[in-house]
Write a protein that holds these residues in place. Structure first.
Motif, PDB file in Angstrom:
ATOM      1  N   GLN A 332      -8.139 -45.277 -28.689  1.00  0.00           N
ATOM      2  CA  GLN A 332      -7.534 -46.847 -28.276  1.00  0.00           C
ATOM      3  C   GLN A 332      -9.032 -47.329 -27.482  1.00  0.00           C
ATOM      4  O   GLN A 332      -9.381 -46.635 -26.676  1.00  0.00           O
ATOM      5  CB  GLN A 332      -6.677 -46.915 -27.315  1.00  0.00           C
ATOM      6  CG  GLN A 332      -5.928 -48.615 -26.866  1.00  0.00           C
ATOM      7  CD  GLN A 332      -5.600 -48.645 -28.272  1.00  0.00           C
ATOM      8  OE1 GLN A 332      -5.124 -48.623 -29.597  1.00  0.00           O
ATOM      9  NE2 GLN A 332      -6.957 -50.116 -28.867  1.00  0.00           N
ATOM     10  N   SER A 333      -8.930 -48.356 -28.246  1.00  0.00           N
ATOM     11  CA  SER A 333     -10.679 -48.947 -27.605  1.00  0.00           C
ATOM     12  C   SER A 333     -10.179 -50.030 -26.281  1.00  0.00           C
ATOM     13  O   SER A 333      -8.946 -50.333 -26.313  1.00  0.00           O
ATOM     14  CB  SER A 333     -11.449 -49.682 -27.961  1.00  0.00           C
ATOM     15  OG  SER A 333     -10.560 -51.170 -28.951  1.00  0.00           O
ATOM     16  N   LEU A 335      -9.977 -53.484 -25.021  1.00  0.00           N
ATOM     17  CA  LEU A 335     -10.999 -55.192 -24.875  1.00  0.00           C
ATOM     18  C   LEU A 335     -12.183 -55.446 -24.417  1.00  0.00           C
ATOM     19  O   LEU A 335     -12.521 -55.902 -24.974  1.00  0.00           O
ATOM     20  CB  LEU A 335      -9.257 -55.397 -24.643  1.00  0.00           C
ATOM     21  CG  LEU A 335      -8.912 -57.279 -25.516  1.00  0.00           C
ATOM     22  CD1 LEU A 335      -9.216 -56.801 -27.015  1.00  0.00           C
ATOM     23  CD2 LEU A 335      -7.166 -57.745 -25.102  1.00  0.00           C
ATOM     24  N   PHE A 338     -15.335 -55.227 -25.627  1.00  0.00           N
ATOM     25  CA  PHE A 338     -16.298 -56.490 -26.577  1.00  0.00           C
ATOM     26  C   PHE A 338     -16.814 -57.738 -26.202  1.00  0.00           C
ATOM     27  O   PHE A 338     -17.075 -58.437 -27.037  1.00  0.00           O
ATOM     28  CB  PHE A 338     -15.127 -56.724 -27.967  1.00  0.00           C
ATOM     29  CG  PHE A 338     -14.437 -55.106 -28.015  1.00  0.00           C
ATOM     30  CD1 PHE A 338     -14.977 -54.847 -29.374  1.00  0.00           C
ATOM     31  CD2 PHE A 338     -12.964 -54.810 -27.899  1.00  0.00           C
ATOM     32  CE1 PHE A 338     -14.979 -54.118 -29.886  1.00  0.00           C
ATOM     33  CE2 PHE A 338     -13.122 -53.545 -28.631  1.00  0.00           C
ATOM     34  CZ  PHE A 338     -13.566 -52.760 -29.712  1.00  0.00           C
ATOM     35  N   ASN A 339     -16.563 -57.854 -25.410  1.00  0.00           N
ATOM     36  CA  ASN A 339     -17.230 -59.106 -23.810  1.00  0.00           C
ATOM     37  C   ASN A 339     -18.625 -59.206 -24.076  1.00  0.00           C
ATOM     38  O   ASN A 339     -19.421 -58.749 -24.300  1.00  0.00           O
ATOM     39  CB  ASN A 339     -16.891 -59.058 -23.447  1.00  0.00           C
ATOM     40  CG  ASN A 339     -15.805 -59.976 -22.298  1.00  0.00           C
ATOM     41  OD1 ASN A 339     -15.628 -61.050 -22.873  1.00  0.00           O
ATOM     42  ND2 ASN A 339     -15.169 -59.829 -21.175  1.00  0.00           N
TER      43      ASN A 339
ATOM     44  N   VAL B  39      -3.199 -59.650 -19.328  1.00  0.00           N
ATOM     45  CA  VAL B  39      -3.992 -58.451 -20.063  1.00  0.00           C
ATOM     46  C   VAL B  39      -2.806 -57.533 -19.537  1.00  0.00           C
ATOM     47  O   VAL B  39      -2.536 -57.733 -18.408  1.00  0.00           O
ATOM     48  CB  VAL B  39      -5.137 -58.395 -19.846  1.00  0.00           C
ATOM     49  CG1 VAL B  39      -5.419 -58.275 -18.557  1.00  0.00           C
ATOM     50  CG2 VAL B  39      -6.049 -56.682 -20.803  1.00  0.00           C
ATOM     51  N   VAL B  44      -5.438 -53.287 -23.212  1.00  0.00           N
ATOM     52  CA  VAL B  44      -5.554 -52.963 -25.303  1.00  0.00           C
ATOM     53  C   VAL B  44      -4.929 -54.695 -26.032  1.00  0.00           C
ATOM     54  O   VAL B  44      -5.617 -55.302 -26.769  1.00  0.00           O
ATOM     55  CB  VAL B  44      -4.185 -51.942 -25.380  1.00  0.00           C
ATOM     56  CG1 VAL B  44      -4.210 -52.300 -26.667  1.00  0.00           C
ATOM     57  CG2 VAL B  44      -4.837 -50.789 -24.720  1.00  0.00           C
ATOM     58  N   ALA B  45      -4.363 -54.963 -25.253  1.00  0.00           N
ATOM     59  CA  ALA B  45      -3.815 -56.096 -25.653  1.00  0.00           C
ATOM     60  C   ALA B  45      -3.788 -57.724 -24.479  1.00  0.00           C
ATOM     61  O   ALA B  45      -4.098 -56.596 -23.041  1.00  0.00           O
ATOM     62  CB  ALA B  45      -2.244 -56.277 -25.438  1.00  0.00           C
ATOM     63  N   MET B  46      -4.307 -58.884 -24.809  1.00  0.00           N
ATOM     64  CA  MET B  46      -4.003 -59.332 -23.694  1.00  0.00           C
ATOM     65  C   MET B  46      -3.020 -60.987 -24.979  1.00  0.00           C
ATOM     66  O   MET B  46      -3.710 -61.260 -26.039  1.00  0.00           O
ATOM     67  CB  MET B  46      -5.321 -60.508 -23.925  1.00  0.00           C
ATOM     68  CG  MET B  46      -5.406 -60.539 -23.269  1.00  0.00           C
ATOM     69  SD  MET B  46      -7.655 -61.663 -23.206  1.00  0.00           S
ATOM     70  CE  MET B  46      -8.298 -60.494 -22.219  1.00  0.00           C
ATOM     71  N   PRO B 122     -12.236 -61.977 -24.374  1.00  0.00           N
ATOM     72  CA  PRO B 122     -13.513 -61.745 -24.955  1.00  0.00           C
ATOM     73  C   PRO B 122     -14.046 -62.954 -25.258  1.00  0.00           C
ATOM     74  O   PRO B 122     -12.435 -63.428 -26.782  1.00  0.00           O
ATOM     75  CB  PRO B 122     -13.309 -60.642 -25.456  1.00  0.00           C
ATOM     76  CG  PRO B 122     -11.877 -59.973 -24.427  1.00  0.00           C
ATOM     77  CD  PRO B 122     -11.485 -61.437 -24.248  1.00  0.00           C
ATOM     78  N   PRO B 220     -11.299 -56.446 -31.727  1.00  0.00           N
ATOM     79  CA  PRO B 220     -10.408 -56.873 -31.475  1.00  0.00           C
ATOM     80  C   PRO B 220      -9.887 -57.708 -33.056  1.00  0.00           C
ATOM     81  O   PRO B 220     -10.532 -57.974 -33.470  1.00  0.00           O
ATOM     82  CB  PRO B 220     -10.430 -57.117 -30.200  1.00  0.00           C
ATOM     83  CG  PRO B 220     -11.696 -56.502 -30.206  1.00  0.00           C
ATOM     84  CD  PRO B 220     -12.062 -56.443 -31.296  1.00  0.00           C
ATOM     85  N   LEU B 237      -4.661 -60.957 -28.552  1.00  0.00           N
ATOM     86  CA  LEU B 237      -6.097 -60.310 -28.761  1.00  0.00           C
ATOM     87  C   LEU B 237      -5.428 -58.895 -28.605  1.00  0.00           C
ATOM     88  O   LEU B 237      -5.087 -58.179 -27.277  1.00  0.00           O
ATOM     89  CB  LEU B 237      -7.319 -60.284 -27.947  1.00  0.00           C
ATOM     90  CG  LEU B 237      -7.803 -61.710 -27.851  1.00  0.00           C
ATOM     91  CD1 LEU B 237      -7.202 -62.980 -27.534  1.00  0.00           C
ATOM     92  CD2 LEU B 237      -9.228 -61.496 -27.161  1.00  0.00           C
ATOM     93  N   ALA B 239      -6.818 -54.867 -28.401  1.00  0.00           N
ATOM     94  CA  ALA B 239      -8.000 -54.143 -29.425  1.00  0.00           C
ATOM     95  C   ALA B 239      -7.655 -53.279 -30.361  1.00  0.00           C
ATOM     96  O   ALA B 239      -6.808 -52.111 -30.162  1.00  0.00           O
ATOM     97  CB  ALA B 239      -8.456 -53.886 -27.668  1.00  0.00           C
TER      98      ALA B 239
END
Lengths: 339, 245
Positions: A332-333, A335, A338-339, B39, B44-46, B122, B220, B237, B239
């Motif tokens: 699992q990456s 978030l 990716f910025n 987040v 993982v999620a936002m 992001p 994402p 969002l 990931a």
């Protein structure tokens, strides 16, 4: 073991989670000794299999490393090579102390003083060939790399961090900082509660990080001067100057500039001090190492620990299954990457 | 200052949407409405949500931040029925939030927002954008849930696909271009996601809601849809899962 300069090195508490994805060059012997000393029964007897082989270190390595792998920390074990001849005095003394502790352990047992027996037993821990071989075998089965140092493990570990092959050294001792390790993480293998030495009290222990540059900036000294202070306080290679601890040492070295001037002023001497300084400034290290991580071989670990060393198979499988689960999650990456 | 009245259904939707990501959240109040970004602890999620004051029966607020425990609001909303109006009021000297519905009043302490930062969203430039009705996504997710913990979203010039695979099992929902409300794609893009996150993100959407989806490859996904009529806007969002690190 090590140098007694801890009290002038500022550290910051961190969470194991902060080390996610980071490689830590572990001072292998330091950690194995800790397991041998602390993983014991109440009367001080180490864990043993039915053949009488000590298994305390295997238990520590299995559970602690499983914990690291689940947190995403990547340990690399750096194992000691040949000790420098300069260290002979210390090693000789240690041997004596262990003999003495063994006698006192037996005496305490006879008297039924379990607490003292345990303390004394902890001081008798010895690194045998079987312990080193078993540790290497378990690490390999768990997919954790180990590196053979030409001399001191923590010097090699420091070198690997300087080279960028690891993020920090993991050790309880401060020697790696003297050897130039940019970062040292302590308390990695004793997270949880620790008994205060000599008292029946427990204290919460959290990992802490020491950053060399921050220490030098704060104390306003150079690494050479930090080594000078260590020599004044005593290292594995020399006895310190009586009456000088880290704080007085710091004051004197800052005032006089270096060790030689302090010794001259005090009218004291430290034998071979320039040789010893060199052991920290330019320790014997090697670039001949490989760091390859693999996935744990669950059946292999079970065959070794349960088949040969009498560990409970269900407990070994349980902990390794959890590690395997976390490998799955690693895909699992994040978030923010990716910025 | 906060003094607002809102339909319990809208507040419930908001709690459902944000609650998929966090239990505690910092809301930014202004005279135009409320906004929040959150987040999840694993990054993982936002969620990035806005609810304008038009979504409320009445709304008055000063520029301020309040820290809210969503679980408590969710519990409170169980005491209300659909269509009822909830009153929200911030009692400044007690630093508590007062909620009222029908003949029930509940006070809850506000959380300290000092440690709650606004995560920076992001900036993603994703090659494929499409708009699809909620019902298709809901069906695709249901199909995937039957066999797997993962879901792949793929799209290209010809259409959009939801795909899952586990051992010998496979399921796919294909939507050709004409089944989509909109499709902008000059290339193929595909990413894999954790199904539990994805399914909880869309669980509050209804069948006819158009959902805007931006997809990249091993990037994402961005989901965007309206709620509370057109007075609320949600952006999620998520990931991706990436094969072998």
């Amino acid at each position: 073991m090590g140098v007694a300069i801890g009290s002038i090195l500022t550290s910051e508490e961190i969470d194991l989670n902060d080390l996610k994805g980071k490689m830590i060059a572990m001072d292998g012997y330091n950690i194995i000794y800790q397991f041998l000393a602390s993983i014991r029964q109440r009367d001080g007897t180490p864990l043993m299999d039915s053949q009488g082989n000590v298994t305390s270190h295997l238990s520590g390595l299995l559970y602690r490393n499983s914990n690291f792998l689940m947190e995403g920390l990547k340990p690399i074990y750096v194992l000691d090579g040949e000790p420098d001849v300069m260290k002979e005095g210390t090693l000789e003394k240690r041997k004596e102390r262990k003999k003495e502790a063994k006698k006192e352990y037996e005496k305490a047992l006879e008297k039924g003083d379990l607490e003292r027996a345990r303390t004394k037993a902890q001081q008798t821990s010895r690194m045998s060939k079987d312990i080193v071989q078993g540790s290497k075998r378990l690490l390999e089965l768990m997919g954790i790399p180990w590196v053979q140092a030409p001399a001191e493990g923590e010097a090699q570990a420091a070198h690997m961090v300087i080279e960028g092959d690891a993020w920090a050294v993991g050790s309880q001792d401060f020697d790696s900082i003297l050897c130039g390790a940019p970062r040292l993480v302590r308390n990695l293998t004793i997270t949880g509660k620790r008994k205060m030495p000599g008292r029946n009290e427990y204290r919460e222990i959290l990992p802490e990080i020491i950053v060399l540059q921050e220490v030098l900036d704060e104390l306003d000294i150079s690494r050479e001067q930090l080594i000078d202070i260590a020599l004044l306080c005593g290292t594995d290679y020399n006895e310190g100057i009586k009456g000088i601890g880290p704080k007085r040492g710091l004051k004197k070295v800052k005032k006089m500039g270096d060790l030689e001037s302090v010794l001259k002023k005090e009218g004291k001497s430290i034998g071979n001090h320039s040789v010893i300084k060199q052991l920290f400034l330019e320790p014997k290290v090697t670039d001949d190492y490989k760091v390859d991580f693999g996935e744990p071989d669950v059946d292999g670990v079970v065959d070794f620990l349960s088949g040969e060393r009498d560990f409970s198979e269900s407990r070994v499988r349980d902990v390794l299954d959890k590690v395997m689960d976390s490998y799955e999650k690693e895909k699992q990456s994040d978030l923010f990457s990716f910025n | 200052m906060l003094h607002a009245k809102i339909k319990s259904d809208i507040l419930r939707d908001l709690v459902d949407i944000v609650g998929t990501i966090v239990d505690e959240v910092k809301m930014n109040l202004s005279e135009d409405g409320i906004g929040l970004k959150a987040v999840d602890p694993a990054h993982v999620a936002m969620v990035d949500l806005k609810l304008s004051k038009e979504a409320f029966e009445s709304f008055e607020a000063d520029q301020m931040e309040i820290g809210i425990n969503l679980n408590k609001i969710e519990q409170f909303l169980k005491l209300s029925s659909s269509g009822e109006i909830v009153t929200l009021e911030h009692v400044e000297d007690e630093n508590r939030l007062v909620l009222e519905v029908d003949n029930i009043t509940q006070k809850m302490p506000l959380l300290d927002t000092a440690g709650m930062t606004d995560p920076s969203v992001p900036q993603l430039d994703l090659p494929v954008n499409l708009i699809v009705k909620g019902k298709h996504l809901l069906k695709g997710v249901k199909a995937s849930q039957n066999i797997s913990d993962h879901i792949a979203l793929s799209a290209g010039p010809d259409g959009f696909e939801i795909f899952s695979e586990e051992d010998e099992d496979m399921v796919r929902l294909s939507l050709s271009k004409d089944k989509l409300e909109e499709l902008n794609a000059n290339e193929e893009a595909s990413s894999l996601f954790a199904l539990d996150y994805f399914s909880s993100m869309i669980k509050s959407v209804s069948n006819d809601v158009p959902i805007k989806i931006d997809i990249g490859s091993d990037y994402p996904v961005v989901l965007q849809f309206a709620f509370a009529g057109d007075n609320g806007d949600v952006k999620f969002l998520l990931a991706p899962r990436i094969e072998s690190s």
